[in-house]
Design a protein around this motif. Structure first.
Motif, short mmCIF file in Angstrom:
data_model
loop_
_atom_site.label_atom_id
_atom_site.label_comp_id
_atom_site.label_asym_id
_atom_site.label_seq_id
_atom_site.Cartn_x
_atom_site.Cartn_y
_atom_site.Cartn_z
N LEU A 54 27.64 57.74 18.05
CA LEU A 54 26.20 57.65 17.78
C LEU A 54 25.67 58.99 17.27
CD1 LEU A 54 23.50 56.18 17.86
CD2 LEU A 54 23.32 56.83 20.26
N PHE A 81 30.11 50.79 19.09
CA PHE A 81 29.73 52.17 19.37
C PHE A 81 30.66 52.74 20.42
CE2 PHE A 81 25.29 51.95 17.63
CZ PHE A 81 25.34 53.13 16.93
N THR A 83 30.45 56.15 22.41
CA THR A 83 29.52 57.26 22.51
C THR A 83 29.30 57.71 23.95
OG1 THR A 83 27.26 57.95 21.95
CG2 THR A 83 27.57 55.64 22.54
N GLU A 85 26.31 58.28 24.96
CA GLU A 85 25.00 57.70 25.29
C GLU A 85 25.16 56.46 26.17
OE1 GLU A 85 21.80 58.48 24.57
OE2 GLU A 85 22.27 60.24 23.36
N SER A 86 24.32 56.37 27.19
CA SER A 86 24.35 55.16 28.02
C SER A 86 22.94 54.64 28.28
CB SER A 86 25.08 55.44 29.34
OG SER A 86 24.43 56.50 30.03
N ASP A 87 21.96 55.19 27.59
CA ASP A 87 20.57 54.82 27.74
C ASP A 87 20.33 53.38 27.30
OD1 ASP A 87 17.68 55.60 28.08
OD2 ASP A 87 17.67 55.07 25.94
N ALA A 88 19.66 52.60 28.14
CA ALA A 88 19.42 51.19 27.85
C ALA A 88 18.60 51.00 26.57
CB ALA A 88 18.72 50.52 29.03
N LYS A 91 20.86 51.50 23.62
CA LYS A 91 21.72 50.32 23.46
C LYS A 91 20.95 49.18 22.79
CE LYS A 91 24.94 51.08 27.27
NZ LYS A 91 25.47 50.57 28.54
N ALA A 94 20.67 49.93 19.16
CA ALA A 94 21.96 49.70 18.49
C ALA A 94 22.20 48.21 18.26
CB ALA A 94 23.08 50.30 19.33
N LYS A 95 21.89 47.41 19.27
CA LYS A 95 22.07 45.96 19.13
C LYS A 95 21.15 45.42 18.04
CE LYS A 95 22.48 41.72 21.70
NZ LYS A 95 22.57 41.08 22.99
N TRP A 102 29.54 48.20 22.80
CA TRP A 102 29.27 49.56 23.23
C TRP A 102 30.33 49.99 24.22
CZ3 TRP A 102 24.53 52.02 21.85
CH2 TRP A 102 24.28 53.23 22.47
N THR A 104 31.34 53.51 26.48
CA THR A 104 30.84 54.84 26.84
C THR A 104 32.00 55.82 27.00
OG1 THR A 104 28.99 53.79 27.97
CG2 THR A 104 29.37 56.09 28.46
#
Length: 122
Positions: A54, A81, A83, A85-88, A91, A94-95, A102, A104
């Motif tokens: 990302l 992805f 990445t 990043e794990s922020d909802a 995500k 991205a979707k 995804w 992580t």
């Protein structure tokens, strides 16, 4: 013929780990160093799947996905992805942009292969 996967990441060690995992599972891998490079390679080649980071310089993975999804030739290609990043909210973005899945970082290479086989059906 094995599936051809484009991996896009600005980290050489992540590209290497991804390449080793995927080629070890029988896939053909092409690497790109950032989103701009990934976009150029995706438009210039034929890929069965794309695995992208990302956060990258020049063009991030989200912008690359948006550019690819705007092209009719790339609407159906699965994009995963990979990445930190794990922020909802990220995500969800991205979707909405067209990401298929995804993973992580740090990641288990076997998990990447398992997801790849599931997504590609091979």
């Amino acid at each position: 013929m094995s599936a051809h996967i484009l991996t896009v990441d600005d980290s050489a060690s992540i590209r290497m780990t991804t390449r080793i995992a995927l080629t070890g599972a029988g896939y053909q891998v092409t690497e790109a160093v950032d989103g701009a490079d990934g976009l150029a390679k995706a438009k210039g080649g034929s890929f069965d799947m794309i695995v992208t980071d990302l956060n990258m310089p020049n063009m991030n993975g989200l912008a690359m996905i948006q550019a690819l999804r705007a092209s009719p030739a790339h609407t159906g290609i699965p994009i995963i992805f990979l990445t930190t990043e794990s922020d909802a909210e990220m995500k969800a973005q991205a979707k909405a942009a067209g990401a298929t899945g995804w993973i992580t970082k740090p990641f288990d290479p076997e998990q990447l292969v398992k997801i790849t086989r599931k997504v590609l059906g091979k």
